[in-house]
Write an enzyme that holds these catalytic residues in place. Structure first.
Site, short mmCIF file in Angstrom:
data_model
loop_
_atom_site.label_atom_id
_atom_site.label_comp_id
_atom_site.label_asym_id
_atom_site.label_seq_id
_atom_site.Cartn_x
_atom_site.Cartn_y
_atom_site.Cartn_z
N CYS A 107 30.20 11.57 3.01
CA CYS A 107 30.62 12.97 2.95
C CYS A 107 31.32 13.26 1.63
CB CYS A 107 31.54 13.30 4.12
SG CYS A 107 32.12 15.01 4.14
N CYS B 169 34.33 15.58 1.99
CA CYS B 169 35.51 14.92 2.54
C CYS B 169 36.21 14.05 1.50
CB CYS B 169 35.12 14.04 3.73
SG CYS B 169 34.15 14.87 5.00
N ASP B 170 35.44 13.26 0.75
CA ASP B 170 36.03 12.19 -0.05
C ASP B 170 35.87 12.35 -1.56
OD1 ASP B 170 36.75 10.90 2.32
OD2 ASP B 170 34.81 9.88 2.46
#
Length: 310
Positions: A134, A137-138
């Site tokens: 992701c 997300c990261d």
């Protein structure tokens, strides 16, 4: 046999949020926690984009906070895996580990989805330490660093473009000699000076001391000019798709061609009365904890309205 007004399957942000709302509505929900609390969220090290945690939070801590909040209002938790369901004969029946049977007036399915991985051993070695599925997300953790994205479709191109806005350099590793993405996404990638597309490359292994520091690739595998290439990277992002954890419900509720649960437009309701879906198992697009939590809230509110109508 145990009966409940509301049974929730899944222990991620969607499931726990649904439990909070259902419990506060005095439905005394039962939540079946499944094999892993938090689901995909547990593959990252720190969650920084969930509102309410200004300094970030470890995923286990965030899930524990949600669980304790649901427990405070009266949610009952059951450890185990749902192995069978029967939604086709009026009352909804759910079996845990093939032995414990539950019946429910409403069911909220929040079983999540799983990222597809390449299947190389080093993916597991570095999961949460440089391997991610992701970028949204990261990606923030890799600002001004070099990363690689695997995939050749729209998702891969979108993630590579997103990461190019944060990172010093992005390699896009494509096993075919062409991109499968839409024309506009191809142009965005090919015209971005920060993205280098490596066509006809497959990943052999990831390298590094305790975290991802590089990748060994094979160019034109099986061809006379096959060669091995090493690239230095700090992060490795998988963008080859997700599969929803919905196999259990095939033949019971309506799924799309990829297996995601179809919901009635603008709601979390499925095609069966009293059955609702929330989180990534019904979301092929966003796959974010905050979106999952919001859909869990919606599902519980709709289940409450359904119960009151009965």
């Amino acid at each position: 046999m145990t009966h409940t007004e509301c049974l929730i399957i899944g222990s991620g942000p969607a499931g726990y949020t649904a439990a909070i709302y259902a419990a506060r509505a005095n439905h005394n929900p039962i939540l079946i926690e499944g094999p892993q609390m938090g689901g995909q969220l547990m593959t990252t090290t720190v969650v920084e984009n969930f509102p309410g945690y200004p300094d970030g939070v470890e995923p286990f801590q965030m899930m524990d906070d949600l669980r304790r909040q649901a427990e405070r209002f009266g949610t009952q938790f059951v450890s185990g895996i749902v192995t069978k369901v029967d939604f086709m004969h009026g009352e909804h029946h759910i079996w845990v580990e093939d032995t414990d049977e539950y019946t429910a007036d409403t069911v909220i399915i929040a079983t999540g989805a799983s990222a597809r991985y390449l299947g190389i051993p080093s993916e597991d070695t570095y999961r949460g330490h440089g391997v991610s599925a992701c970028a949204t997300c990261d990606g923030f953790f890799y600002r001004k660093k070099t990363v690689a994205v695997v995939g050749g479709g729209d998702t891969a191109c979108e993630e590579a473009t997103y990461l190019a806005g944060l990172c010093e350099k992005v390699y896009l590793i494509v096993r075919k000699p062409f991109l499968r993405a839409s024309e506009i996404m191809q142009q965005r990638v090919l015209n971005n000076p920060k993205i280098e597309v490596l066509f006809e490359h497959n990943t052999l292994t990831l390298t590094g001391e305790g975290k991802v520091e590089g990748a060994d690739l094979i160019y034109r595998k099986g061809e006379p000019d096959e060669t091995i290439r090493h690239i230095d990277i700090n992060g490795f992002f998988l963008a080859i798709g997700h599969h929803p954890n919905t196999q259990l419900f095939r033949g019971q509720i309506e799924l799309d061609e990829e297996g995601f649960i179809r919901t009635v437009s603008g709601t979390q309701a499925t095609n069966l009365a009293g059955i609702f879906a929330a989180g990534d198992c019904a979301d092929p697009h966003y796959r974010q904890a905050i979106v999952a939590a919001g859909s869990g809230c919606k599902a519980a509110i709709e289940a409450d309205k359904y119960l009151k109508s009965k």
